[in-house]
Design a protein around this motif. Structure first.
Motif, PDB file in Angstrom:
ATOM      1  N   ARG A   1       0.623  -1.029  -0.065  1.00  0.00           N
ATOM      2  CA  ARG A   1      -0.424  -0.009  -0.477  1.00  0.00           C
ATOM      3  C   ARG A   1       1.163   1.381   0.188  1.00  0.00           C
ATOM      4  NH1 ARG A   1      -4.274   2.765  -1.923  1.00  0.00           N
ATOM      5  NH2 ARG A   1      -4.913   4.313  -0.228  1.00  0.00           N
ATOM      6  N   PHE A   2       2.131   1.133   1.289  1.00  0.00           N
ATOM      7  CA  PHE A   2       2.734   2.669   0.995  1.00  0.00           C
ATOM      8  C   PHE A   2       3.719   2.996   0.461  1.00  0.00           C
ATOM      9  CE2 PHE A   2      -0.193   1.463   4.872  1.00  0.00           C
ATOM     10  CZ  PHE A   2      -0.731   2.833   5.367  1.00  0.00           C
ATOM     11  N   LEU A   3       4.409   1.713   0.350  1.00  0.00           N
ATOM     12  CA  LEU A   3       5.788   2.022  -1.350  1.00  0.00           C
ATOM     13  C   LEU A   3       5.462   1.178  -2.151  1.00  0.00           C
ATOM     14  CD1 LEU A   3       8.300   0.023   1.287  1.00  0.00           C
ATOM     15  CD2 LEU A   3       8.023   1.923   1.114  1.00  0.00           C
ATOM     16  N   GLY A   4       4.270   0.314  -2.470  1.00  0.00           N
ATOM     17  CA  GLY A   4       3.902   0.421  -3.982  1.00  0.00           C
ATOM     18  C   GLY A   4       2.877   1.063  -4.712  1.00  0.00           C
ATOM     19  N   GLY A   5       2.213   1.454  -3.540  1.00  0.00           N
ATOM     20  CA  GLY A   5       0.736   2.432  -4.188  1.00  0.00           C
ATOM     21  C   GLY A   5      -0.467   1.464  -4.538  1.00  0.00           C
ATOM     22  N   GLU A   6      -0.185   0.288  -4.514  1.00  0.00           N
ATOM     23  CA  GLU A   6      -1.387  -0.231  -4.777  1.00  0.00           C
ATOM     24  C   GLU A   6      -2.785   0.034  -3.779  1.00  0.00           C
ATOM     25  OE1 GLU A   6      -1.338  -2.955  -6.763  1.00  0.00           O
ATOM     26  OE2 GLU A   6       0.190  -3.006  -7.556  1.00  0.00           O
ATOM     27  N   THR A   7      -3.991  -0.017  -4.596  1.00  0.00           N
ATOM     28  CA  THR A   7      -5.560  -0.213  -4.002  1.00  0.00           C
ATOM     29  C   THR A   7      -5.970  -0.959  -2.445  1.00  0.00           C
ATOM     30  OG1 THR A   7      -6.540  -2.135  -5.111  1.00  0.00           O
ATOM     31  CG2 THR A   7      -6.565   0.010  -6.037  1.00  0.00           C
ATOM     32  N   TRP A   8      -6.685  -0.758  -1.436  1.00  0.00           N
ATOM     33  CA  TRP A   8      -6.156  -1.069  -0.411  1.00  0.00           C
ATOM     34  C   TRP A   8      -6.766  -2.503  -0.438  1.00  0.00           C
ATOM     35  CZ3 TRP A   8      -4.579  -0.174   3.858  1.00  0.00           C
ATOM     36  CH2 TRP A   8      -4.227   0.739   4.365  1.00  0.00           C
ATOM     37  N   ARG A   9      -8.106  -2.393  -1.441  1.00  0.00           N
ATOM     38  CA  ARG A   9      -8.251  -4.189  -1.869  1.00  0.00           C
ATOM     39  C   ARG A   9      -7.136  -4.921  -2.703  1.00  0.00           C
ATOM     40  NH1 ARG A   9     -13.495  -4.646  -6.250  1.00  0.00           N
ATOM     41  NH2 ARG A   9     -13.075  -7.287  -5.531  1.00  0.00           N
ATOM     42  N   SER A  10      -6.463  -4.498  -3.488  1.00  0.00           N
ATOM     43  CA  SER A  10      -5.701  -5.800  -3.428  1.00  0.00           C
ATOM     44  C   SER A  10      -4.305  -5.996  -2.555  1.00  0.00           C
ATOM     45  CB  SER A  10      -5.292  -4.599  -5.226  1.00  0.00           C
ATOM     46  OG  SER A  10      -4.638  -3.911  -4.392  1.00  0.00           O
ATOM     47  N   THR A  11      -4.445  -4.929  -2.350  1.00  0.00           N
ATOM     48  CA  THR A  11      -3.146  -4.535  -0.971  1.00  0.00           C
ATOM     49  C   THR A  11      -4.156  -5.608   0.284  1.00  0.00           C
ATOM     50  OG1 THR A  11      -2.623  -2.553  -1.286  1.00  0.00           O
ATOM     51  CG2 THR A  11      -1.814  -3.505   1.389  1.00  0.00           C
ATOM     52  N   LEU A  12      -5.220  -5.832   1.243  1.00  0.00           N
ATOM     53  CA  LEU A  12      -5.351  -6.537   1.762  1.00  0.00           C
ATOM     54  C   LEU A  12      -5.122  -8.516   1.178  1.00  0.00           C
ATOM     55  CD1 LEU A  12      -8.090  -4.654   3.318  1.00  0.00           C
ATOM     56  CD2 LEU A  12      -5.715  -5.201   4.344  1.00  0.00           C
ATOM     57  N   VAL A  13      -6.469  -8.354  -0.274  1.00  0.00           N
ATOM     58  CA  VAL A  13      -6.502  -9.466  -0.523  1.00  0.00           C
ATOM     59  C   VAL A  13      -5.209 -10.581  -1.404  1.00  0.00           C
ATOM     60  CG1 VAL A  13      -7.111 -10.710  -2.715  1.00  0.00           C
ATOM     61  CG2 VAL A  13      -9.065  -8.982  -1.410  1.00  0.00           C
ATOM     62  N   VAL A  14      -4.363  -9.595  -1.250  1.00  0.00           N
ATOM     63  CA  VAL A  14      -2.606 -10.355  -1.710  1.00  0.00           C
ATOM     64  C   VAL A  14      -1.996 -10.483   0.459  1.00  0.00           C
ATOM     65  CG1 VAL A  14      -0.536 -10.028  -3.074  1.00  0.00           C
ATOM     66  CG2 VAL A  14      -2.844  -9.574  -4.205  1.00  0.00           C
ATOM     67  N   SER A  15      -2.241  -9.552   0.841  1.00  0.00           N
ATOM     68  CA  SER A  15      -1.045 -10.106   1.968  1.00  0.00           C
ATOM     69  C   SER A  15      -1.912 -10.859   2.683  1.00  0.00           C
ATOM     70  CB  SER A  15      -1.262  -8.472   2.786  1.00  0.00           C
ATOM     71  OG  SER A  15      -1.180  -7.529   1.939  1.00  0.00           O
ATOM     72  N   ALA A  16      -3.342 -10.927   2.562  1.00  0.00           N
ATOM     73  CA  ALA A  16      -3.834 -12.421   3.732  1.00  0.00           C
ATOM     74  C   ALA A  16      -2.656 -13.441   2.097  1.00  0.00           C
ATOM     75  CB  ALA A  16      -5.272 -11.896   3.579  1.00  0.00           C
ATOM     76  N   ALA A  17      -3.464 -13.561   1.052  1.00  0.00           N
ATOM     77  CA  ALA A  17      -3.270 -14.943   0.088  1.00  0.00           C
ATOM     78  C   ALA A  17      -1.422 -15.154   0.585  1.00  0.00           C
ATOM     79  CB  ALA A  17      -3.826 -14.341  -1.271  1.00  0.00           C
ATOM     80  N   VAL A  18      -0.762 -14.338   0.060  1.00  0.00           N
ATOM     81  CA  VAL A  18       0.793 -14.616   1.224  1.00  0.00           C
ATOM     82  C   VAL A  18       0.893 -15.383   2.015  1.00  0.00           C
ATOM     83  CG1 VAL A  18       2.681 -13.143   1.590  1.00  0.00           C
ATOM     84  CG2 VAL A  18       1.266 -12.510  -0.484  1.00  0.00           C
ATOM     85  N   VAL A  19      -0.284 -14.647   3.371  1.00  0.00           N
ATOM     86  CA  VAL A  19       0.489 -14.827   5.048  1.00  0.00           C
ATOM     87  C   VAL A  19      -0.197 -16.489   4.765  1.00  0.00           C
ATOM     88  CG1 VAL A  19      -0.529 -14.644   7.192  1.00  0.00           C
ATOM     89  CG2 VAL A  19       0.724 -12.831   6.057  1.00  0.00           C
ATOM     90  N   ILE A  20      -1.608 -16.813   3.954  1.00  0.00           N
ATOM     91  CA  ILE A  20      -2.030 -18.387   4.108  1.00  0.00           C
ATOM     92  C   ILE A  20      -1.334 -19.130   3.969  1.00  0.00           C
ATOM     93  CG2 ILE A  20      -3.924 -19.453   3.099  1.00  0.00           C
ATOM     94  CD1 ILE A  20      -5.873 -16.609   3.639  1.00  0.00           C
ATOM     95  N   SER A  21      -0.603 -18.533   2.024  1.00  0.00           N
ATOM     96  CA  SER A  21       0.443 -19.822   1.321  1.00  0.00           C
ATOM     97  C   SER A  21       1.245 -19.759   2.139  1.00  0.00           C
ATOM     98  CB  SER A  21       0.860 -18.874   0.067  1.00  0.00           C
ATOM     99  OG  SER A  21      -0.369 -18.450  -1.049  1.00  0.00           O
ATOM    100  N   PHE A  22       2.359 -18.609   2.714  1.00  0.00           N
ATOM    101  CA  PHE A  22       3.312 -18.752   4.061  1.00  0.00           C
ATOM    102  C   PHE A  22       3.032 -20.234   4.642  1.00  0.00           C
ATOM    103  CE2 PHE A  22       7.136 -15.815   2.439  1.00  0.00           C
ATOM    104  CZ  PHE A  22       7.103 -16.006   1.317  1.00  0.00           C
ATOM    105  N   TYR A  23       1.808 -19.619   5.633  1.00  0.00           N
ATOM    106  CA  TYR A  23       1.711 -21.353   6.349  1.00  0.00           C
ATOM    107  C   TYR A  23       1.329 -21.535   6.241  1.00  0.00           C
ATOM    108  CZ  TYR A  23      -0.521 -22.220  10.949  1.00  0.00           C
ATOM    109  OH  TYR A  23      -1.195 -23.271  11.353  1.00  0.00           O
ATOM    110  N   ALA A  24       0.621 -22.496   4.905  1.00  0.00           N
ATOM    111  CA  ALA A  24       0.417 -24.237   3.935  1.00  0.00           C
ATOM    112  C   ALA A  24       1.959 -24.716   3.830  1.00  0.00           C
ATOM    113  CB  ALA A  24      -0.470 -23.521   2.769  1.00  0.00           C
ATOM    114  N   ILE A  25       2.721 -23.813   3.632  1.00  0.00           N
ATOM    115  CA  ILE A  25       3.871 -24.383   2.726  1.00  0.00           C
ATOM    116  C   ILE A  25       4.526 -24.554   3.980  1.00  0.00           C
ATOM    117  CG2 ILE A  25       6.137 -23.950   1.729  1.00  0.00           C
ATOM    118  CD1 ILE A  25       4.370 -21.924  -0.506  1.00  0.00           C
TER     119      ILE A  25
END
Length: 194
Positions: A157-181
């Motif tokens: 959001r703050f360094l990449g300038g993404e929208t809040w929607r994409s920021t929250l969706v991708v951030s949650a997906a990254v953490v869930i993926s790391f947890y699963a792996i």
């Protein structure tokens, strides 16, 4: 003006510059009509000033210092062995690569003409580094899930300038993926809350 790209018919260069961020910016719809030579001249006009030898050396020393500091933090987290790695092993390997690249840049990159002068945008990597160090220091205390989520949000959001929607969706997906792996599939010893 020499080096300024020609603007296609239908408007003056000053009109084109009115909508852009840079003094000679051309709107995106006009960029398709420019030749490769005109585009190269446009990019050359917008390029930040080049850094000198002192700035190149300073950047190399920063990379070297960060690599050495990260190696120390990695060792404190524990390295383990290749067959039973602990959380600090991969950060340690990356730190060693950073140290090697910093030394190489310090010796061989002194005369680099492509490096850019430090500007206001140069603080973005520093922000990334500080937030990454905060995540690494918080992981042993509260696990990787929350620090990783906050890190992704700040970076996107703050360094990449993404929208809040994409920021929250991708951030949650990254953490869930790391947890699963790393937790569910590989059963690593990475600190986690759940």
């Amino acid at each position: 003006m020499k080096g300024t790209p020609a603007v296609p018919a239908g408007g003056s260069h000053e009109k084109a510059a009115a909508g852009g961020d840079a003094p000679h910016a051309i709107p995106d719809e006009l960029l398709d009509d420019l030749t490769p030579e005109q585009l190269a001249a446009q990019w050359e006009d917008e390029k930040p000033p080049a850094a000198g030898a002192l700035a190149n050396a300073a950047a190399s020393l920063v990379v070297l210092g960060v690599g050495i500091g990260a190696a120390g933090l990695s060792i404190a987290m524990g390295l383990g062995a290749p067959d039973k790695p602990q959380p600090g092993l991969w950060p340690f390997i990356i730190s060693i690569v950073m140290v090697a690249l910093g030394l190489f840049q310090l010796v061989a990159g002194r005369h680099n003409r492509d490096a850019e002068k430090f500007t206001r945008m140069s603080t973005a990597p520093l922000t990334g580094l500080v937030t990454l160090a905060a995540m690494v220091s918080l992981m042993p205390l509260i696990g990787f899930e929350l620090p990783s989520l906050v890190l992704c949000i700040i970076w996107m959001r703050f360094l990449g300038g993404e929208t809040w929607r994409s920021t929250l969706v991708v951030s949650a997906a990254v953490v869930i993926s790391f947890y699963a792996i790393f937790v569910l599939a590989l059963h690593t010893s990475i600190p986690h809350l759940f």
